[in-house]
Design a protein around this motif. Structure first.
Motif, PDB file in Angstrom:
ATOM      1  N   HIS A 145     -59.642   6.896 -46.196  1.00 16.69           N
ATOM      2  CA  HIS A 145     -60.958   6.787 -45.557  1.00 16.69           C
ATOM      3  C   HIS A 145     -60.909   5.805 -44.389  1.00 16.69           C
ATOM      4  O   HIS A 145     -61.428   6.093 -43.297  1.00 16.69           O
ATOM      5  N   LYS A 192     -58.417   4.971 -42.588  1.00 16.09           N
ATOM      6  CA  LYS A 192     -57.653   5.550 -41.484  1.00 16.09           C
ATOM      7  C   LYS A 192     -58.505   6.536 -40.690  1.00 16.09           C
ATOM      8  O   LYS A 192     -58.414   6.592 -39.457  1.00 16.09           O
ATOM      9  N   ARG A 193     -59.328   7.306 -41.391  1.00 14.98           N
ATOM     10  CA  ARG A 193     -60.212   8.246 -40.692  1.00 14.98           C
ATOM     11  C   ARG A 193     -61.232   7.496 -39.842  1.00 14.98           C
ATOM     12  O   ARG A 193     -61.539   7.895 -38.718  1.00 14.98           O
ATOM     13  N   ALA A 216     -59.538   6.138 -36.824  1.00 17.00           N
ATOM     14  CA  ALA A 216     -59.235   7.208 -35.869  1.00 17.00           C
ATOM     15  C   ALA A 216     -60.461   7.554 -35.035  1.00 17.00           C
ATOM     16  O   ALA A 216     -60.351   7.839 -33.838  1.00 17.00           O
ATOM     17  N   ARG A 217     -61.637   7.517 -35.660  1.00 22.37           N
ATOM     18  CA  ARG A 217     -62.866   7.811 -34.912  1.00 22.37           C
ATOM     19  C   ARG A 217     -63.219   6.678 -33.953  1.00 22.37           C
ATOM     20  O   ARG A 217     -63.728   6.912 -32.859  1.00 22.37           O
TER      21      ARG A 217
END
Length: 234
Positions: free
Chosen positions: A212, A214-215, A218-219
């Protein structure tokens, strides 16, 4: 039958502790939880040897078992676990000094609370209970954070394992399971299974939380996380 169940529960905890401990270090570079999980696994190996060989109270296995038990119940499966989870929940980055200091403190308290258990008496038992309940409180917070980021299944597993840990901590020094033998075999079957389950559940929840984060990163940083475009030459 009790001996078989005891061995099975202990081997279960050993396997989870060693495998997940190595994965915590190798995959997530979390030495706090990773080393504590490995210590739990080593403790399980020693406890299995102690139980199978029927070693007496003067045996090295007995003293090692009491030391490792006090190590984890005082600081290892409590403060060290919380510090390791803060890496996720609060982006905490422990220094090497903090990590070494935490394990050194666990070793000191483990020695004192195991070697002088009779002299310390009830206050030591109450201390173990308080640290366990405080840790369970943080695990409830961890479960809430998991649910908040959409990992409801992992949150439910953490909550369930935490409830079992509360039961183990409450029974440990203060209540005897009806029908249990002099070696508390029924209790240890329950406790070893619970500790193994808790370590596995926490590892899986940790991995989900890492994914989570990492996501989210990334955003927030699409440029740094985007793949480098290929440049074709004529």
């Amino acid at each position: 039958m009790r001996d078989v169940l005891f061995a099975a529960a202990d081997i279960w905890m050993i396997a989870v502790g060693l495998i997940c401990g190595v994965k915590f270090i190798r995959d997530h570079h979390n030495y706090l939880i990773g080393l504590e999980w490995i210590i739990m696994g080593v403790s399980g190996i020693n406890f299995l040897i102690y139980g199978v060989t029927k070693a007496g109270p003067d045996s090295p296995a007995h003293h090692i078992a009491f030391f490792l038990d006090a190590f984890s119940r005082s600081i290892g499966f409590t403060l060290i676990l919380v510090l390791g989870l803060l890496v996720l929940t609060h982006r905490y980055k422990p220094t090497t000094r903090v990590e070494v200091g935490a394990f050194a403190l666990a070793a000191i308290l483990g020695f004192l609370l195991s070697e002088f258990a009779e002299e310390i008496g009830t206050p030591g038992k109450v201390f173990f209970l308080i640290t366990a309940l405080a840790t369970c409180g943080f695990l409830c917070f961890f479960a809430w954070r998991l649910a908040k980021v959409g990992e409801r299944a992992h949150a439910a597993w953490v909550a369930g394992a935490t409830a079992l840990n509360v039961a183990v901590a409450s029974i440990y020094d203060f209540w005897r399971i009806p029908g249990d033998d002099a070696d508390h075999t029924r209790f240890y079957i329950f406790a070893l299974f619970t500790w193994g389950l808790a370590m596995l559940v926490i590892y899986r929840a940790y991995a989900a939380f890492v994914a989570h984060n990492k996501r989210v990163d990334a955003r927030l940083n699409p440029i740094t996380t985007a793949p480098t475009p290929r440049i074709e030459t004529a």
